[in-house]
Design a protein around this motif. Structure first.
Motif, PDB file in Angstrom:
ATOM      1  N   VAL A  90       5.453  -0.267  14.304  1.00 41.50           N
ATOM      2  CA  VAL A  90       5.271  -0.063  12.859  1.00 41.50           C
ATOM      3  C   VAL A  90       3.798  -0.257  12.531  1.00 41.50           C
ATOM      4  N   ALA A  91       3.250   0.638  11.718  1.00 47.78           N
ATOM      5  CA  ALA A  91       1.880   0.452  11.227  1.00 47.78           C
ATOM      6  C   ALA A  91       1.880   0.462   9.710  1.00 47.78           C
ATOM      7  N   ILE A  92       1.051  -0.392   9.142  1.00 45.91           N
ATOM      8  CA  ILE A  92       0.910  -0.487   7.693  1.00 45.91           C
ATOM      9  C   ILE A  92      -0.531  -0.104   7.359  1.00 45.91           C
ATOM     10  N   ILE A  93      -0.701   0.888   6.488  1.00 47.46           N
ATOM     11  CA  ILE A  93      -2.049   1.253   6.034  1.00 47.46           C
ATOM     12  C   ILE A  93      -2.321   0.496   4.739  1.00 47.46           C
ATOM     13  N   GLY A  94      -3.383  -0.336   4.754  1.00 49.20           N
ATOM     14  CA  GLY A  94      -3.774  -1.079   3.559  1.00 49.20           C
ATOM     15  C   GLY A  94      -3.198  -2.480   3.557  1.00 49.20           C
ATOM     16  N   LEU A  95      -4.066  -3.481   3.676  1.00 49.02           N
ATOM     17  CA  LEU A  95      -3.599  -4.872   3.598  1.00 49.02           C
ATOM     18  C   LEU A  95      -3.884  -5.401   2.193  1.00 49.02           C
ATOM     19  N   GLY A  96      -3.070  -4.924   1.252  1.00 53.31           N
ATOM     20  CA  GLY A  96      -3.167  -5.402  -0.128  1.00 53.31           C
ATOM     21  C   GLY A  96      -1.916  -6.181  -0.472  1.00 53.31           C
ATOM     22  N   GLY A  97      -1.564  -6.169  -1.759  1.00 55.14           N
ATOM     23  CA  GLY A  97      -0.368  -6.884  -2.197  1.00 55.14           C
ATOM     24  C   GLY A  97       0.873  -6.379  -1.491  1.00 55.14           C
ATOM     25  N   LEU A  98       1.060  -5.073  -1.458  1.00 59.85           N
ATOM     26  CA  LEU A  98       2.223  -4.507  -0.775  1.00 59.85           C
ATOM     27  C   LEU A  98       2.091  -4.673   0.738  1.00 59.85           C
ATOM     28  N   GLY A  99       0.930  -4.271   1.259  1.00 64.49           N
ATOM     29  CA  GLY A  99       0.745  -4.226   2.706  1.00 64.49           C
ATOM     30  C   GLY A  99       0.950  -5.575   3.370  1.00 64.49           C
ATOM     31  N   HIS A 100       0.459  -6.637   2.756  1.00 66.47           N
ATOM     32  CA  HIS A 100       0.574  -7.948   3.417  1.00 66.47           C
ATOM     33  C   HIS A 100       2.015  -8.435   3.432  1.00 66.47           C
ATOM     34  N   MET A 101       2.847  -7.919   2.521  1.00 63.28           N
ATOM     35  CA  MET A 101       4.286  -8.222   2.608  1.00 63.28           C
ATOM     36  C   MET A 101       4.907  -7.412   3.750  1.00 63.28           C
ATOM     37  N   GLY A 102       4.464  -6.159   3.885  1.00 64.01           N
ATOM     38  CA  GLY A 102       4.998  -5.310   4.951  1.00 64.01           C
ATOM     39  C   GLY A 102       4.731  -5.889   6.331  1.00 64.01           C
ATOM     40  N   VAL A 103       3.552  -6.457   6.521  1.00 63.63           N
ATOM     41  CA  VAL A 103       3.224  -7.061   7.815  1.00 63.63           C
ATOM     42  C   VAL A 103       4.181  -8.222   8.102  1.00 63.63           C
ATOM     43  N   GLN A 104       4.396  -9.064   7.113  1.00 61.88           N
ATOM     44  CA  GLN A 104       5.283 -10.224   7.318  1.00 61.88           C
ATOM     45  C   GLN A 104       6.719  -9.782   7.598  1.00 61.88           C
ATOM     46  N   PHE A 105       7.190  -8.778   6.850  1.00 70.83           N
ATOM     47  CA  PHE A 105       8.569  -8.325   7.046  1.00 70.83           C
ATOM     48  C   PHE A 105       8.740  -7.641   8.406  1.00 70.83           C
ATOM     49  N   ALA A 106       7.832  -6.714   8.725  1.00 71.67           N
ATOM     50  CA  ALA A 106       7.983  -5.970   9.980  1.00 71.67           C
ATOM     51  C   ALA A 106       7.938  -6.929  11.167  1.00 71.67           C
ATOM     52  N   HIS A 107       7.063  -7.939  11.074  1.00 67.49           N
ATOM     53  CA  HIS A 107       6.976  -8.955  12.130  1.00 67.49           C
ATOM     54  C   HIS A 107       8.285  -9.745  12.217  1.00 67.49           C
ATOM     55  N   ALA A 108       8.798 -10.173  11.057  1.00 67.26           N
ATOM     56  CA  ALA A 108      10.051 -10.961  11.051  1.00 67.26           C
ATOM     57  C   ALA A 108      11.229 -10.128  11.551  1.00 67.26           C
ATOM     58  N   MET A 109      11.177  -8.815  11.351  1.00 67.63           N
ATOM     59  CA  MET A 109      12.262  -7.943  11.823  1.00 67.63           C
ATOM     60  C   MET A 109      12.155  -7.662  13.325  1.00 67.63           C
ATOM     61  N   GLY A 110      11.040  -8.059  13.929  1.00 68.93           N
ATOM     62  CA  GLY A 110      10.915  -7.947  15.381  1.00 68.93           C
ATOM     63  C   GLY A 110      10.133  -6.748  15.865  1.00 68.93           C
ATOM     64  N   ALA A 111       9.487  -6.020  14.946  1.00 67.92           N
ATOM     65  CA  ALA A 111       8.715  -4.839  15.351  1.00 67.92           C
ATOM     66  C   ALA A 111       7.334  -5.249  15.869  1.00 67.92           C
ATOM     67  N   ASP A 112       6.702  -4.327  16.577  1.00 66.06           N
ATOM     68  CA  ASP A 112       5.296  -4.455  16.957  1.00 66.06           C
ATOM     69  C   ASP A 112       4.489  -3.907  15.771  1.00 66.06           C
ATOM     70  N   VAL A 113       3.558  -4.717  15.235  1.00 65.31           N
ATOM     71  CA  VAL A 113       2.950  -4.385  13.939  1.00 65.31           C
ATOM     72  C   VAL A 113       1.442  -4.151  14.063  1.00 65.31           C
ATOM     73  N   THR A 114       1.008  -3.023  13.504  1.00 65.82           N
ATOM     74  CA  THR A 114      -0.421  -2.698  13.442  1.00 65.82           C
ATOM     75  C   THR A 114      -0.840  -2.580  11.987  1.00 65.82           C
TER      76      THR A 114
END
Ligand code: NAP
Ligand code: ZN
Ligand code: ZN
Length: 346
Positions: free
Chosen positions: A178-202
């Motif tokens: 999983v990759a997230i473009i933009g580490l803002g308000g939305l993006g930083h939640m996406g990183v935490q969720f994708a990591h907690a769900m067990g994905a490899d996160v970029t």
């Protein structure tokens, strides 16, 4: 009920203090004293009319945490004293296929937004969460675990659910990149969720200084997009890429990074139409999807997921008289990673 808030009286105006009335409780309404309200980039887009004409006066705010102060006679879900959350909509038709499936964000009649729209009576302008009190039908609010920091929980109501929902829908989990473009308000939640769900996160970010934060939030890889050549080595790699940026960026270089059958999910909404090169879809059976917040069932599921996994937004708590500066800093990507208004300062 007399309520204090912050208002934009017309398009692009600075926000100023404002007093207005909330309705008296209907039978299934709850009243809440607002504790914290997150500043979402959508608040800014709408006051600045970047998505088209808006309705004024506008009290923005749709990332709301409060405490229940009163309940109507037929309320069954909440009691006085409960921690409660209100998000991006406050009502919907309740009868269409999507509403009945708990997907009120896709209501056939359109969801009733928390602000910048009319309530279902068609005449009352909805006023959002940059305010001391709210009144909400119990079906359109969620329980918030007392273990979650209330300031950090406020952004879950929009930023959180907007990333949680597509990550679930497109199957983020073990074995998925999983990759997230933009580490803002939305993006930083996406990183935490994708990591907690067990994905490899970029994380793809135009702010090189955010690398250590991205890693601390759970990213396995960080790519600074300020050097466009960095993308060249990453082709055909990702199963899911979520664009969470607020700006009008060229998405074509990211399409190339999707693996066979990969999906680019658009949640960022600059308001500017995008141009995409068709061959980038054809050459690896790629898809483009969009996703809008989440429905009431999933909102509660996400709240419970956050409580179980100890996930909240990383916030800078500010007083109400700092809202205009906070908006300017949000536009400049100068916030770690969400401003949240301490409503006690109103
Ligand atoms: P935000 O906190 O301002 O974050 C946006 C991020 O986009 C920034 O942190 C920055 O990340 C990146 N960015 C900003 N300007 C850029 C530029 N010129 N070039 C490249 N990247 C840039 O905004 P947000 O509150 O997360 O909202 C993001 C977008 O989602 C907004 O358009 C908002 O309206 C929309 N939204 C959609 C939904 C939905 O239901 N789909 C819900 C809420 C919000 P880096 O510094 O890491 O590059
Ligand atoms: Zn929002
Ligand atoms: Zn409906």
């Amino acid at each position: 009920m007399n309520t204090r808030g912050y208002v934009a009286q017309r398009a692009s105006a600075r926000l100023v203090p404002f007093e207005f009335e909330r309705r008296e409780l209907r039978s299934r309404d709850v009243a809440l004293d607002v504790l914290f309200a997150g500043i979402c980039h959508s608040d800014i887009h709408q006051v600045r009319e970047e998505w088209g004409p808006s309705l004024f006066p506008m009290v923005p705010g749709h990332e709301i945490i409060g405490v229940v102060s009163a309940v109507g006679p037929d309320v069954t879900k909440f009691e006085v004293g409960d921690r409660i959350g209100v998000g991006v909509f406050v009502d919907s038709c309740r009868t269409c296929e999507h509403c009945r499936a708990g997907l009120q964000q896709y209501c056939a009649e359109g969801m009733t937004p928390t602000y910048n729209g009319y309530e279902r009576d068609g005449t009352t302008l909805a006023m959002g969460g940059y305010s001391t009190r709210m009144v909400i039908d119990e079906d359109y609010a969620v329980h918030v675990a007392p273990s979650l920091d209330p300031a950090g929980a406020a952004p879950l109501l929009c930023a959180g659910i907007t990333l949680y929902s597509p990550l679930r829908h497109w199957g983020a989990g073990p074995g998925k990149k999983v990759a997230i473009i933009g580490l803002g308000g939305l993006g930083h939640m996406g990183v935490q969720f994708a990591h907690a769900m067990g994905a490899d996160v970029t994380v793809f970010s135009h702010s090189p200084t955010k690398e250590s934060d991205a890693v601390a939030l759970g990213a396995d890889h960080f790519v600074a997009t300020s050097d466009p050549t960095t993308l060249a080595n990453l082709t055909q790699r990702y199963d899911i890429i979520v664009n969470s940026t607020s700006a009008d960026i060229d998405l074509n270089p990211y399409l190339k990074l999707l693996a066979l059958d990969g999906t680019l999910v658009i949640v960022g909404l600059s308001g500017v139409p995008v141009t995409l090169h068709q061959e980038l879809l054809l050459e690896a059976r790629r898809s483009i999807g969009g996703s809008q917040i989440g429905g009431m069932v999933e909102l509660q599921e996400m709240m419970d997921f956050c409580a179980a996994n100890d996930i909240t937004a990383k916030v800078e708590v500010v007083s109400a008289d700092y809202i205009n500066e906070a908006w300017d800093r949000t536009v400049a990507s100068d916030v770690t990673y969400r401003f949240v208004i301490d409503v006690a300062t109103m």
